[in-house]
Each structure stands twice: as structure tokens, then as C-alpha cells.
Design a protein around this motif. Structure first.
Motif, PDB file in Angstrom:
ATOM      1  N   VAL A  81       0.850  -1.364  -0.023  1.00  0.00           N
ATOM      2  CA  VAL A  81       0.130   0.065  -0.035  1.00  0.00           C
ATOM      3  C   VAL A  81       0.857   1.180   0.055  1.00  0.00           C
ATOM      4  N   ALA A  82       0.558   2.239  -0.913  1.00  0.00           N
ATOM      5  CA  ALA A  82       1.351   3.480  -0.793  1.00  0.00           C
ATOM      6  C   ALA A  82       0.659   4.652  -1.763  1.00  0.00           C
ATOM      7  N   ALA A  87      -2.922   3.573  -3.339  1.00  0.00           N
ATOM      8  CA  ALA A  87      -3.211   2.217  -4.541  1.00  0.00           C
ATOM      9  C   ALA A  87      -2.557   1.282  -3.518  1.00  0.00           C
ATOM     10  N   ALA A  88      -3.059   0.084  -4.033  1.00  0.00           N
ATOM     11  CA  ALA A  88      -2.532  -1.317  -3.438  1.00  0.00           C
ATOM     12  C   ALA A  88      -2.562  -2.466  -4.314  1.00  0.00           C
ATOM     13  N   ARG A 111      12.097  -2.134   4.083  1.00  0.00           N
ATOM     14  CA  ARG A 111      12.570  -1.278   3.047  1.00  0.00           C
ATOM     15  C   ARG A 111      11.659  -0.555   2.237  1.00  0.00           C
ATOM     16  N   ILE A 112      10.344  -0.756   2.187  1.00  0.00           N
ATOM     17  CA  ILE A 112       9.293   0.013   1.395  1.00  0.00           C
ATOM     18  C   ILE A 112       9.024   1.259   2.274  1.00  0.00           C
ATOM     19  N   GLY A 146       5.916   3.736   1.285  1.00  0.00           N
ATOM     20  CA  GLY A 146       4.974   2.619   1.272  1.00  0.00           C
ATOM     21  C   GLY A 146       4.806   1.659   2.459  1.00  0.00           C
ATOM     22  N   ALA A 147       4.058   0.930   2.616  1.00  0.00           N
ATOM     23  CA  ALA A 147       3.697   0.069   3.764  1.00  0.00           C
ATOM     24  C   ALA A 147       3.412  -1.416   3.233  1.00  0.00           C
TER      25      ALA A 147
END
Length: 507
Positions: free
Chosen positions: A18-19, A108-109, A125-126, A131-132
Motif C-alpha cells: 500500500v502506498a 493504491a494497493a 525497506r519500502i 509505502g507499507a
């Protein structure tokens, strides 16, 4: 003390990337670089998305290079002019995943799968890109993809994992292990090497296999460098052949270098045959035990009880084996107990088979035919292990022929000695090549048809993570002084986005 490797596939978690829309590209770039997340792509029925990178890639019509991702969003026109098919191919894959994202407002996912042990590191990292990685509940009726413990792409941390990884092709060639099943990689590799050794029982030829394994480990010859991860497998087969050769007293044939510790195959063929069938019976019992566990994990206690590869089939097999054993050893009075166990197993198998039919007289006939097939198959499977002795005898016979020819020529003067040396070397080379091939194929056949057929009733889906190397973005001249030290985990793309206003001032 090191933790033992698990006997099940790697545990998977359902996740969502998700970001914010603006951070989705960089988050996906980091996902691709990590190479441990399988992302769900849009299936049929969704409107076709025009993808600029894929369009330019088709226009070039040149041989594709290894896909590569650019850390920063590239100029597609410039990539097309320069013929950078590697970056265009990577960007096309990225566009495919961007087009598969579910969007709501500015967020967005993308859903996918990730090994449980990698979730934390991937989320961190993200997170640096905005992001998640969110852990979701696995959907009902959907099995996670399978990743065997030895098949991961990272460097093996322990010798046990190196051995397991060398055995992985033995299982993956047969099929993908269902996610719910046991991981048979290590025991399957051990059983294979033991069966190979029984058929290839010669200490001298086993030493040659170990030497070949050491050459593979050293990366020699270079043409076989791709086979380097298999060196523990080859060395295990060589060690098994050495142990069997020591037991048989075979060292490049019956040369007398080694004493016979157990039996000479050509002198006691029936004893070797009985030992091979007994070994096969024991291996089938273990296969049924693993099959019971798999049926339980797949469908619960009912499946484990009534399946032909579950408790029902195991009872039928053990009952028939007990009857045969009692008759063989002259104890027919004890065969009644085995017959009772076989009848119970036959009844359970019949109930399970009948439940899969449409019922009625047709179902009864179908069940009867399948019962007969199950009984005949059990007998043929046990007898099939006699090939361990048959090919062991063949190996010993070839070795004896070569040695007899060598000794016959050696007593005829210098010319005879030279001819004997040629016969010894050429004969052993031919025997080694022929018997290694035959033993390898026959051991594989026994593993797949007699053993794996009881472990697996279906096939899983392999875990295919999205992984692409990332090309670092070139620093923009004139921004270094304005940028200051980059934030922790910040990529060049993130730095450029943060310094948009500064870029405008410079221009």
C-alpha cells in the motif's frame, strides 16, 4: 545448537503493498530489488491498459536483454533511441504491476504473497519510500504458493541447507509440493542416494563420483559450472556407492583389494534380492506414514482415514505384508492377524472409494475394480524394489568380466600387461558410465512411482517472487549542494522528488 530445518514448506503470509500514488513506483522498485514478494497481476476480464514501455519495446523488435529497472523514472523516448531493451523490459514489468493496482483516492494497493520471515525486512525497506506492507488474512479456498526451504535464493547459511538445496531438483522435477504437505526434500535425497549406492556398489567407482563432486564444487569444468550446487548430491551418491562397495568387497570389480564384509553379489544373489525387497518394504511403510500426515494436513481426519494413501491404504499394505512375511518365515499361524488388518484396511479403502463414485450398482463395480487395482499395485510396488538387486548384480557382473579379462591378459608378457591395462581402464570407464546412468534412472523411477505416488495426491503452485536488479539513478549536477545528506533509506528518485523546487530555482 543450530535450529533444525523445518519439515514443511516455508510459511507464507498474504500481504498488500500500500502506498500513495506518487510513492507507488519507488515502493515497487524496492520490492523488485528485494525479490521476496510475489505480486498478483490483473487477470482476464479487466480492460487493457496502454503501457508505453511495452509499446516501445515492441517497436524495437530486437533481441531482449536481461530486464533491469531504473531507480528513477526514466525517459522512455531516450531509452528507445538508445536501444536500452533491458530498461524498457524492466519498465514494462513495472507498468504491468502498476496497472494491476487497486486505487482509492490517492492511495493504491497490490496484493501478493511473502515468506513470513521476510515480512519485517521488506516492510522496513519500502517504508523509506513512503509505502507499507500490510499483512492480510489468507483468502479461503486459496492455497499459498510453495517455497521449499532449500529452494530459496539467498546464500545457504548452514551446511545442512546446502545439502537440502542440492536435493531440491529431485522433488521439483516431479512436481510442486502442495503448501499443506510435508517437505520431503531431505529424506527423498537420502533415500535416492541409498538406492543408487545399492545398484552402483563399487568403492572405486564411488571414489570417482566423489572426485567428480569435488570438481563441481571447484567450478570445473567451466561448462558444467551451472551444476555446481549439485555437488553435495553427487558426493552423497558417491559415498553411498563406496559403502555398498565395501560391503560387497568391490573395488573396480572383484579385485581382492577389499574383503567381502557382507556378501558377494554374484555368489549370493538370492540373499541380495531378499534384502532389496525388504528395503523396499520398509521405504513403502515410511511413505505411507508421510502420506497419512499429508492427507490429514490437506483434508482433516476423514481424508487421512479413508484415502488409499492414508490410514486405510497403510492398513491394507501392512496387513498384506504381515501375511506374506509370516508365510515366508514359515509361521502361517500368525498370518491370521495380518489378514484381519488387511480386511480392515480393505474395508476402509472401499468406503473411501465408494464415496467418490455416483453410487448405485455402477459405483459398486467401480469400487471393486479400484480395490483390485490397489491390491495388485501394492504387490507390484514391493516386488519392483527387486531391481535394486538386479542392477547391483549387473554392475558386479560387468566388473567381474572386466577383471577376468584383465587378469587373463596380464600373464602374457609385456604386451599382455599393456593390453590388460587398456582393458582395465576402458572396461571400467564403460562400466562406470553405463551403470551410473542406469542406477540414476532406476533410483529416480523407484522414488517417483513407488514412493512419491503415496506422498502426493495433488500439486501445489510454486512461489514466483518478482525480482529485478536495479540500476542506480545518475546524480543531477548542481543539486548535490542543495540536497544535503539524503534521509535514511532515501533513494536518488526520492531525493529528486524532494528537491523539485530547488531544481526549478537552478534552472
Amino acid at each position: 545448537m543450530p535450529r533444525a530445518e523445518p519439515a514443511v514448506p516455508v510459511r507464507m503470509r498474504r500481504v498488500a503493498v500500500v502506498a500513495p500514488e506518487k510513492a507507488l513506483r519507488e515502493s515497487l522498485v524496492r520490492i523488485a530489488e528485494a525479490g521476496c514478494v510475489e505480486i498478483d497481476l490483473a487477470g482476464d476480464g479487466r480492460p487493457e491498459v496502454r503501457r508505453p514501455a511495452a509499446t516501445r519495446l515492441r517497436r524495437l523488435r530486437t533481441e531482449l536483454e536481461q530486464p533491469l529497472l531504473s531507480e528513477a523514472s526514466p525517459d522512455l523516448d531516450a531509452l528507445e533511441r538508445e536501444g536500452r531493451t533491458d530498461l524498457l523490459a524492466g519498465e514494462a514489468q513495472l507498468e504491468e504491476r502498476l496497472g494491476s493496482a487497486v486505487r482509492h483516492g490517492e492511495a493504491a494497493a497490490l496484493a501478493g504473497w511473502c515468506p513470513e520471515a521476510e515480512v519485517g525486512a521488506t516492510a522496513a525497506r519500502i517504508a523509506g519510500a513512503g509505502g507499507a506492507l500490510v499483512v492480510l488474512r489468507a483468502p479461503r479456498g486459496v492455497d499459498p504458493p510453495t517455497l521449499l526451504t532449500g529452494a530459496d535464493t539467498g546464500p545457504p547459511a548452514r551446511p545442512a541447507r546446502t545439502v537440502r538445496r542440492s536435493f531440491t531438483p529431485l522433488v521439483s522435477t516431479y512436481g510442486t509440493v502442495p503448501y499443506a504437505d510435508l517437505d520431503p526434500t531431505l529424506p527423498a535425497g537420502i533415500v535416492y542416494t541409498v538406492m543408487f549406492g545399492v545398484m552402483f556398489g563399487d568403492a572405486g567407482h564411488g571414489l570417482l563420483l566423489v572426485a567428480l563432486a569435488l570438481l563441481l564444487r571447484a567450478g570445473r569444468p567451466r561448462r558444467l559450472a551451472a551444476l555446481r550446487p549439485l555437488w553435495p548430491f553427487v558426493s552423497g551418491a558417491g559415498l553411498a556407492a563406496i559403502m555398498a562397495g565395501v560391503a560387497y568387497g568391490e573395488f573396480f570389480g572383484p579385485t581382492g583389494v577389499l574383503p567381502v564384509l557382507w556378501l558377494a553379489p554374484l555368489e549370493e544373489p538370492m540373499r541380495l534380492l531378499a534384502a532389496a525387497v525388504l528395503l523396499g518394504a520398509v521405504l513403502l511403510a515410511f511413505a505411507y506414514a508421510a502420506g497419512i500426515v499429508n492427507r490429514w494436513r490437506e483434508g482433516g481426519p476423514a481424508s487421512a482415514l479413508f484415502a488409499t494413501t492414508g490410514v486405510a491404504g497403510a492398513a491394507l499394505y501392512l496387513g498384506l505384508a504381515a501375511v506374506a512375511g509370516c508365510v515366508w518365515f514359515g509361521r502361517p499361524a500368525y498370518a491370521a492377524a495380518g489378514a484381519v488388518i488387511a480386511v480392515v484396511g480393505l474395508t476402509l479403502v472401499a468406503a473411501g472409494l465408494y464415496a467418490t463414485t455416483a453410487g448405485g450398482p455402477g459405483g459398486v463395480v467401480q469400487t471393486g475394480i479400484q480395490l483390485l487395482d490397489a491390491v495388485v499395485r501394492i504387490g507390484s510396488n514391493v516386488v519392483s524394489f527387486a531391481r535394486l538387486a538386479a542392477f547391483g548384480l549387473t554392475h558386479a557382473a560387468l566388473g567381474a568380466i572386466v577383471w577376468d579379462g584383465t587378469t587373463a591378459l596380464a600373464g602374457r608378457g609385456p604386451v599382455g600387461v599393456a593390453a590388460a591395462l587398456v582393458v582395465f581402464l576402458a572396461g571400467n570407464a564403460l562400466t562406470f558410465a553405463l551403470e551410473a546412468l542406469v542406477a540414476a534412472v532406476q533410483a529416480l523411477r523407484l522414488e517417483y512411482y513407488e514412493l512419491f505416488s503415496r506422498l502426493f495426491e495433488g500439486e501445489g503452485r510454486p512461489f514466483r517472487p518478482w525480482h529485478l536488479p536495479v540500476e542506480p539513478a545518475e546524480p543531477i549536477e548542481g543539486l548535490a549542494a542543495d540536497a544535503g545528506p539524503p534521509a535514511s533509506g532515501e533513494t536518488a528518485a526520492g531525493q529528486i522528488a524532494r528537491l523539485g523546487p530547488a531544481r526549478e530555482e537552478h534552472s
